[in-house]
Design an enzyme around this catalytic site. Structure first.
Site, short mmCIF file in Angstrom:
data_model
loop_
_atom_site.label_atom_id
_atom_site.label_comp_id
_atom_site.label_asym_id
_atom_site.label_seq_id
_atom_site.Cartn_x
_atom_site.Cartn_y
_atom_site.Cartn_z
N ASP A 9 23.18 -43.77 87.83
CA ASP A 9 23.95 -42.71 88.61
C ASP A 9 23.21 -42.55 90.33
O ASP A 9 23.54 -42.26 90.64
CB ASP A 9 23.72 -41.78 87.54
CG ASP A 9 25.06 -40.56 88.64
OD1 ASP A 9 25.98 -41.08 88.75
OD2 ASP A 9 24.52 -39.55 88.33
N TYR A 33 24.64 -40.42 79.09
CA TYR A 33 26.01 -40.23 78.98
C TYR A 33 26.81 -40.59 77.77
O TYR A 33 28.21 -40.26 77.92
CB TYR A 33 26.54 -41.27 80.02
CG TYR A 33 26.04 -40.83 81.37
CD1 TYR A 33 25.40 -41.31 81.99
CD2 TYR A 33 28.07 -40.46 82.13
CE1 TYR A 33 25.39 -40.19 83.42
CE2 TYR A 33 27.46 -39.81 83.44
CZ TYR A 33 26.41 -39.50 84.23
OH TYR A 33 25.85 -39.88 85.70
N LYS A 40 11.35 -45.32 82.62
CA LYS A 40 10.62 -44.16 82.23
C LYS A 40 9.71 -44.67 80.49
O LYS A 40 10.13 -43.56 80.17
CB LYS A 40 11.52 -42.86 82.57
CG LYS A 40 10.36 -41.55 82.28
CD LYS A 40 9.67 -41.63 83.97
CE LYS A 40 8.20 -40.38 83.54
NZ LYS A 40 7.58 -40.34 85.32
N ASP A 58 11.19 -42.47 88.68
CA ASP A 58 10.38 -41.92 89.69
C ASP A 58 9.33 -42.00 90.69
O ASP A 58 9.78 -42.32 92.24
CB ASP A 58 9.28 -40.38 88.44
CG ASP A 58 8.68 -41.16 88.26
OD1 ASP A 58 8.46 -42.22 87.92
OD2 ASP A 58 7.06 -40.43 87.62
C1 IPM Z 1 29.56 -41.61 89.87
C2 IPM Z 1 29.99 -40.40 89.52
C3 IPM Z 1 30.42 -40.12 87.95
C4 IPM Z 1 29.44 -40.43 86.83
C5 IPM Z 1 31.10 -38.31 87.70
C6 IPM Z 1 32.09 -38.52 88.61
C7 IPM Z 1 31.37 -38.16 86.19
O1 IPM Z 1 28.25 -39.67 89.77
O2 IPM Z 1 30.45 -42.06 89.26
O3 IPM Z 1 28.11 -42.00 89.20
O4 IPM Z 1 28.30 -39.13 86.74
O5 IPM Z 1 29.31 -41.62 86.06
MG MG Z 2 27.14 -40.29 90.76
#
Ligand code: IPM
Ligand code: MG
Length: 372
Positions: free
Chosen positions: A268, A141, A211, A244
Site C-alpha cells: 500500500d 489488513y 522487514k 524502510d
Molecule cells: C488503496 C487504498 C485502500 C487501501 C484504502 C482506501 C482502504 O489506500 O487501495 O491503496 O488501504 O488498500
Molecule cells: Mg493506498
C-alpha cells in the site's frame, strides 16, 4: 447479448466523476460490454448501515470484471454518528468496502503499474517504469483487531509470549492489538504472480519487500518463500529490500528497480510512493485480481473536497480501464487506450489542474477518446 458483463461501481466523491470519464473512453474504444450499476459507498452506510450492500456482492458474483471509483471512509466513531438512527448503537463497524471486496472475492493480486509517460510535467524522472505487486487479502489488513484487548487474549499472550508480558499489566483499554496475519499460500501466490509477470513481460528483476530483521515471523516467512519461488525463475534477478531502506533507495536510484512484490501494508505504502514518482495519484492505476473476478480502480481515494467540481485527473481510472481490457483478453483495445493517453500527455494541450492546466475531468477523457 453483449460479450462482457461489467459491474460499474462509481462509489462516491470524485469516484463518480472519474468513472464517467473512463466510460467515455471505453465506449469509444468499442468494447462489447453491458455495464451494470452497483450501489456502493458512504451513502449506503448512512442509509442502510452497509456501504457494500449484499445486492452489490451478488452482482459481483455474476460479472466478468468491475470498474470501481472511490469511496469516502471515516474513522469508526465519526462513521457511527452518520448512521440513520435505526442503525445506531447496534455495534455496526465501518470497514472499507474495497478491503472487504478484495477479501470476499479473493482478489489476491493488487497490480499497480507505475509508468512515467513521456512529457508528463509531473514525472520524477523520465523513463521510469515500475510495477508493484501487492498482496491484497491478508497481513495487517486481515481485520483481526482488538481495542480494548479482551482479558482472555491478554492472558493467553502473556503466557505464550515473553515480549508481550509488559503489556499484559495494562488495563484493556490502554492498548490495542492489530494482527498481522500472513499465510504461506497467500505469500507464495503473490510472489509467484510477480515472477510470472516478470517472465512474461521480459522484466529483469523482482524485489521482495520486507522487514524480516524485526518482523521475523511473518516477513521472515515472506522472504523465505520469495527465495524459494525465485529458484524457479533463474532468468530473473532476485533482489531483497527492507521496506524502510527501500523508500530511500527508490528515490535515490529508481532505475535500480523493476518489479516489486510486497505484503499488503508495505505494498500500500510503496504503491503511493511509486505513483508519486510518475505523476501522483492522478496516474496511479490498480487491478485487484483473483482467479474468477478482477476489479479495476484508481489508486486514489474519493477526495471529498474536490467532489462535484469535475476537475480531477481521470487518467488513473482510464488506465485502470485499460488494465481491465488486458485482463479480459482485449489487449489490442487496451493498447489503443494507453497509446491515446500517452499521446494526450505528450502533446500537453489538455491538462488537468494537477498537471498545471485548467482542463476538466471530462475534457481529458474526450481528448483521449478522440485519439483512439
Ligand atoms: C488503496 C487504498 C485502500 C487501501 C484504502 C482506501 C482502504 O489506500 O487501495 O491503496 O488501504 O488498500
Ligand atoms: Mg493506498
Amino acid at each position: 447479448m453483449a460479450k462482457y458483463r461489467i459491474a460499474w461501481l462509481p462509489g462516491d466523491g470524485i469516484g463518480v466523476e472519474v468513472n464517467e470519464a473512463a466510460r467515455i473512453v471505453l465506449d469509444k474504444v468499442g468494447l462489447d460490454a453491458e455495464y451494470i450499476h452497483g450501489d456502493i459507498g458512504w451513502e449506503f452506510w448512512c442509509k442502510e448501515g452497509d456501504a457494500f450492500p449484499q445486492r452489490t456482492i451478488e452482482l459481483l458474483k455474476n460479472v466478468d470484471a468491475a470498474v470501481f471509483g472511490a469511496i469516502t471512509s471515516k474513522p469508526v466513531k465519526a462513521a457511527e454518528a452518520e448512521l440513520a438512527p435505526e442503525f445506531r448503537g447496534k455495534g455496526l463497524i465501518y470497514r472499507s468496502p474495497i478491503v472487504r471486496m478484495r477479501q470476499l472475492f479473493d482478489l489476491y493480486i493488487c497490480l499497480r503499474p507505475c509508468k512515467a509517460y513521456p512529457g508528463n510535467p509531473l514525472n520524477f524522472k523520465e523513463g521510469l517504469d515500475l510495477v508493484v505487486f501487492r498482496e491484497n487479502t491478508e497481513d495487517l489488513y486481515a481485520g483481526v483487531e482488538f481495542n480494548p484487548v479482551p482479558r482472555e487474549l491478554a492472558a493467553t499472550l502473556s503466557q505464550i509470549s515473553k515480549p508481550f508480558a509488559p503489556f499484559s499489566k495494562l488495563a484493556p483499554e490502554d492498548y490495542a492489538i492489530s494482527c498481522k496475519i500472513n499465510t504461506r499460500k497467500g505469500s507464495e501466490r503473490i510472489i509467484r504472480a510477480a515472477f510470472d509477470f516478470a517472465k512474461k513481460f521480459g522484466r529483469k528483476k523482482v524485489t521482495i519487500v520486507h522487514k524480516a530483521n524485526v518482523v521475523r515471523a511473518t516477513d521472515g516467512m515472506f522472504l523465505e518463500i520469495g527465495r524459494e519461488v525465485a529458484k524457479g525463475y533463474p532468468q530473473i534477478q532476485l533482489d531483497e529490500a527492507n521496506i524502510d531502506a527501500l523508500t530511500m533507495w527508490l528515490l535515490k536510484n529508481p532505475f535500480n528497480y523493476d518489479v516489486l512484490v510486497a505484503p499488503n501494508l508495505y505494498g500500500d505504502i510503496i504503491s503511493d510512493l511509486c505513483a508519486q514518482m510518475v505523476g501522483g495519484l492522478g496516474f496511479g492505476c490498480s487491478g485487484n485480481i483473483g482467479e474468477k473476478l478482477a476489479v479495476f480502480e484508481p489508486t486514489h481515494g474519493s477526495a471529498p473536497k474536490y467532489a462535484g467540481q469535475y476537475k480531477v485527473n481521470p487518467i488513473a481510472t482510464i488506465l485502470a480501464a485499460k488494465m481491465m481490457l488486458d485482463w479480459l483478453g482485449e489487449a489490442e483495445k487496451g493498447a489503443r487506450i494507453e497509446k491515446a493517453t500517452a499521446a494526450v500527455i505528450a502533446e500537453g494541450k489538455v491538462r488537468t489542474y494537477d498537471m498545471g492546466g485548467s482542463s476538466k475531468t471530462l475534457d481529458m477523457a474526450r481528448a483521449i477518446a478522440e485519439k483512439l
